[in-house]
Design an enzyme around this catalytic site. Structure first.
Site, PDB file in Angstrom:
ATOM      1  N   LYS A 169       3.294 -14.941   0.329  1.00  0.00           N
ATOM      2  CA  LYS A 169       3.307 -15.666  -0.943  1.00  0.00           C
ATOM      3  C   LYS A 169       4.783 -15.802  -1.313  1.00  0.00           C
ATOM      4  O   LYS A 169       5.225 -15.362  -2.372  1.00  0.00           O
ATOM      5  CB  LYS A 169       2.497 -14.875  -1.986  1.00  0.00           C
ATOM      6  CG  LYS A 169       2.292 -15.576  -3.301  1.00  0.00           C
ATOM      7  CD  LYS A 169       1.472 -16.851  -3.233  1.00  0.00           C
ATOM      8  CE  LYS A 169       1.505 -17.536  -4.593  1.00  0.00           C
ATOM      9  NZ  LYS A 169       1.014 -18.928  -4.523  1.00  0.00           N
ATOM     10  N   ASP A 225      -6.007  -7.330   3.613  1.00  0.00           N
ATOM     11  CA  ASP A 225      -7.234  -6.737   3.056  1.00  0.00           C
ATOM     12  C   ASP A 225      -8.131  -7.830   2.477  1.00  0.00           C
ATOM     13  O   ASP A 225      -9.323  -7.903   2.775  1.00  0.00           O
ATOM     14  CB  ASP A 225      -6.853  -5.720   1.981  1.00  0.00           C
ATOM     15  CG  ASP A 225      -8.065  -5.047   1.366  1.00  0.00           C
ATOM     16  OD1 ASP A 225      -8.995  -4.709   2.118  1.00  0.00           O
ATOM     17  OD2 ASP A 225      -8.093  -4.880   0.135  1.00  0.00           O
ATOM     18  N   TYR A 234       0.799  -1.226   0.000  1.00  0.00           N
ATOM     19  CA  TYR A 234       0.000   0.000   0.000  1.00  0.00           C
ATOM     20  C   TYR A 234       0.838   1.286   0.000  1.00  0.00           C
ATOM     21  O   TYR A 234       0.280   2.365   0.068  1.00  0.00           O
ATOM     22  CB  TYR A 234      -0.961   0.008   1.194  1.00  0.00           C
ATOM     23  CG  TYR A 234      -2.299  -0.675   0.906  1.00  0.00           C
ATOM     24  CD1 TYR A 234      -2.340  -1.997   0.472  1.00  0.00           C
ATOM     25  CD2 TYR A 234      -3.506  -0.010   1.072  1.00  0.00           C
ATOM     26  CE1 TYR A 234      -3.537  -2.630   0.216  1.00  0.00           C
ATOM     27  CE2 TYR A 234      -4.714  -0.632   0.820  1.00  0.00           C
ATOM     28  CZ  TYR A 234      -4.727  -1.946   0.396  1.00  0.00           C
ATOM     29  OH  TYR A 234      -5.929  -2.567   0.147  1.00  0.00           O
ATOM     30  N   ASP A 272     -12.055  -9.437   4.175  1.00  0.00           N
ATOM     31  CA  ASP A 272     -13.391  -9.515   3.565  1.00  0.00           C
ATOM     32  C   ASP A 272     -13.890 -10.964   3.669  1.00  0.00           C
ATOM     33  O   ASP A 272     -15.055 -11.215   3.993  1.00  0.00           O
ATOM     34  CB  ASP A 272     -13.373  -9.091   2.087  1.00  0.00           C
ATOM     35  CG  ASP A 272     -13.709  -7.606   1.905  1.00  0.00           C
ATOM     36  OD1 ASP A 272     -13.435  -6.815   2.826  1.00  0.00           O
ATOM     37  OD2 ASP A 272     -14.247  -7.245   0.844  1.00  0.00           O
ATOM     38  N   ASP A 304      -2.881 -18.115  -1.041  1.00  0.00           N
ATOM     39  CA  ASP A 304      -3.871 -18.887  -1.803  1.00  0.00           C
ATOM     40  C   ASP A 304      -4.377 -20.067  -0.971  1.00  0.00           C
ATOM     41  O   ASP A 304      -5.590 -20.300  -0.858  1.00  0.00           O
ATOM     42  CB  ASP A 304      -3.291 -19.349  -3.155  1.00  0.00           C
ATOM     43  CG  ASP A 304      -1.925 -20.006  -3.045  1.00  0.00           C
ATOM     44  OD1 ASP A 304      -1.283 -19.917  -1.976  1.00  0.00           O
ATOM     45  OD2 ASP A 304      -1.482 -20.637  -4.039  1.00  0.00           O
TER      46      ASP A 304
HETATM   47  C1  IPM Z   1     -10.391  -1.685   3.802  1.00  0.00           C
HETATM   48  C2  IPM Z   1     -10.705  -1.069   2.484  1.00  0.00           C
HETATM   49  C3  IPM Z   1      -9.584  -0.118   2.106  1.00  0.00           C
HETATM   50  C4  IPM Z   1      -8.312  -0.907   2.000  1.00  0.00           C
HETATM   51  C5  IPM Z   1      -9.846   0.691   0.852  1.00  0.00           C
HETATM   52  C6  IPM Z   1     -11.130   1.470   1.005  1.00  0.00           C
HETATM   53  C7  IPM Z   1      -8.682   1.576   0.492  1.00  0.00           C
HETATM   54  O1  IPM Z   1     -10.912  -2.049   1.518  1.00  0.00           O
HETATM   55  O2  IPM Z   1     -10.253  -0.938   4.792  1.00  0.00           O
HETATM   56  O3  IPM Z   1     -10.279  -2.908   3.894  1.00  0.00           O
HETATM   57  O4  IPM Z   1      -8.044  -1.512   0.962  1.00  0.00           O
HETATM   58  O5  IPM Z   1      -7.572  -0.927   2.968  1.00  0.00           O
HETATM   59 MN    MN Z   2     -10.882  -4.073   2.339  1.00  0.00          MN
END
Ligand code: IPM
Ligand code: MN
Length: 352
Positions: free
Chosen positions: A188, A245, A138, A249, A221
């Site tokens: 990875k 990240d 990032y 999710d 993976d």
């Molecule tokens: C998160 C989001 C952010 C990230 C985006 C909005 C930049 O997806 O906080 O997980 O990738 O960190």
């Molecule tokens: Mn995210």
């Protein structure tokens, strides 16, 4: 009486809707503690601010945020008007400028809820992803050359420092010590042999210093697959910025959905304010309809209280959320009909 200054940055889309509920619950929990005082300053930044000023945050936004004890963020982004990489850039800048290197994202399935995984319940889904939040993939480093020509190319370089990798791993080991004493490091390194082999080397150096914690490594993976088939094998998962990240999710959806998933952006040394936000984004598709689930924002507020060393108030919120979900209170994402406000109300009523 301890008084904390909280910057409230509701942002865009469903951000303001869920943040309003989080602030209500936070205020009520602090009140029950009697000797805890929270002072809020709302920052009207985001797409509305951009309409007036041509930018989503003021030029001195870091300076404005610096004096606060903590930041409560809703969500940012409104892609119909501005590309996400522009609206979201202040968010990543806050994380990096305030050295909020520890991003803690619990994936815990509350009782009364069903996971998308069949046969896995609250006893199987209870892990934490610790995302390196200050560097890695990032860092804003790279460029595009020969734009618009057939020879156009882009370079984007990740930066992994020994200091950065070591500190997040130590944070992970310390966290594992307070939990089930297992650390999984995700990289990875079989394909990216510079950066992630540095991660492997540092894990090998640190592991003997934490003999009470079992540590292992997995490639991202395989880890994604293992989250789905064996979530119960994970306790603390430490990963670089991008892999963290992706995995959060996935962790969020396994634990009942992103409407429930909270997050910290912690500067453990407390040299700068830390920031608390739901894992979910601004969800333009449901914004303004009052149906977003506020639980992720409410649980982020509980994590804010933890950071301010107010564990009793934090526990009140988590217990109220637990009971609320167990009672069957549900917004549409959970298969129910409650509005955002009604869900906030349900937590408030349970708060004791
Ligand atoms: C998160 C989001 C952010 C990230 C985006 C909005 C930049 O997806 O906080 O997980 O990738 O960190
Ligand atoms: Mn995210």
């Amino acid at each position: 009486m301890p008084t904390f200054k909280i910057a409230v940055y509701p942002g865009d889309g469903i951000g303001p809707e869920v943040t309003a509920e989080a602030v209500r619950v936070l205020t009520a929990a602090a009140k029950l503690e009697k000797d805890l005082q929270l002072e809020y300053t709302e920052l009207p930044w985001g797409i509305e601010y951009w309409k007036q000023h041509g930018r989503v945050v003021p030029a001195d936004f870091l300076h404005v945020l610096r004096p606060f004890d903590a930041i409560l963020l809703g969500a940012v982004g409104w892609p119909a008007l501005l590309p996400d990489h522009e609206t979201l850039s202040p968010l990543v800048q806050i994380r990096q400028a305030f050295d909020q290197y520890a991003c803690l994202r619990p994936a815990k399935l509350y009782r009364g809820l069903k996971s998308v995984l069949s046969g896995k319940g609250p006893d199987e889904i209870d892990f934490v992803v610790l995302r390196e939040n200050s560097e890695g993939e990032y860092v804003d480093n790279g460029g595009r050359l020969k734009r618009g020509t057939p020879d156009e190319f882009a370079v984007q370089t990740a930066v992994h420092t020994r200091r950065g990798v070591e500190r997040i791993m130590r944070y992970g080991y310390e966290l594992a010590r307070k939990r089930r004493k297992k650390l999984t490091m995700v990289t990875k390194s079989n394909a990216q042999r510079h950066a992630y082999v540095l991660w492997d080397d540092i894990l090998a150096e640190l592991a003997p210093q934490y003999p009470d914690v079992e540590s292992e490594r997995q490639h991202c993976d395989a880890c994604a697959m293992n989250f789905v088939r064996w979530p119960e094998r994970f306790d603390v998962v430490v990963a670089s910025n991008l892999f963290g990240d992706l995995l959060t999710d996935l962790g969020g959806v396994l634990a009942g959905g992103l409407g429930l998933a909270p997050s910290t952006n912690t500067n453990p040394e407390r040299n700068f304010p830390s920031m608390f936000e739901p894992v979910h984004g601004s969800a333009p598709d449901i914004a303004g309809r009052g149906i977003a689930n506020p639980i992720a924002a409410i649980l982020s507020a509980a994590m804010l209280l933890d950071h301010l060393n107010q564990p009793a108030a934090a526990k009140r919120i988590r217990t109220a959320v637990e009971q609320t979900l167990l009672s069957g209170a549900a917004t549409p994402d959970l298969g129910g009909r409650l509005t955002t406000q009604q869900m906030g109300e349900a937590v408030l009523k349970t708060l004791a």
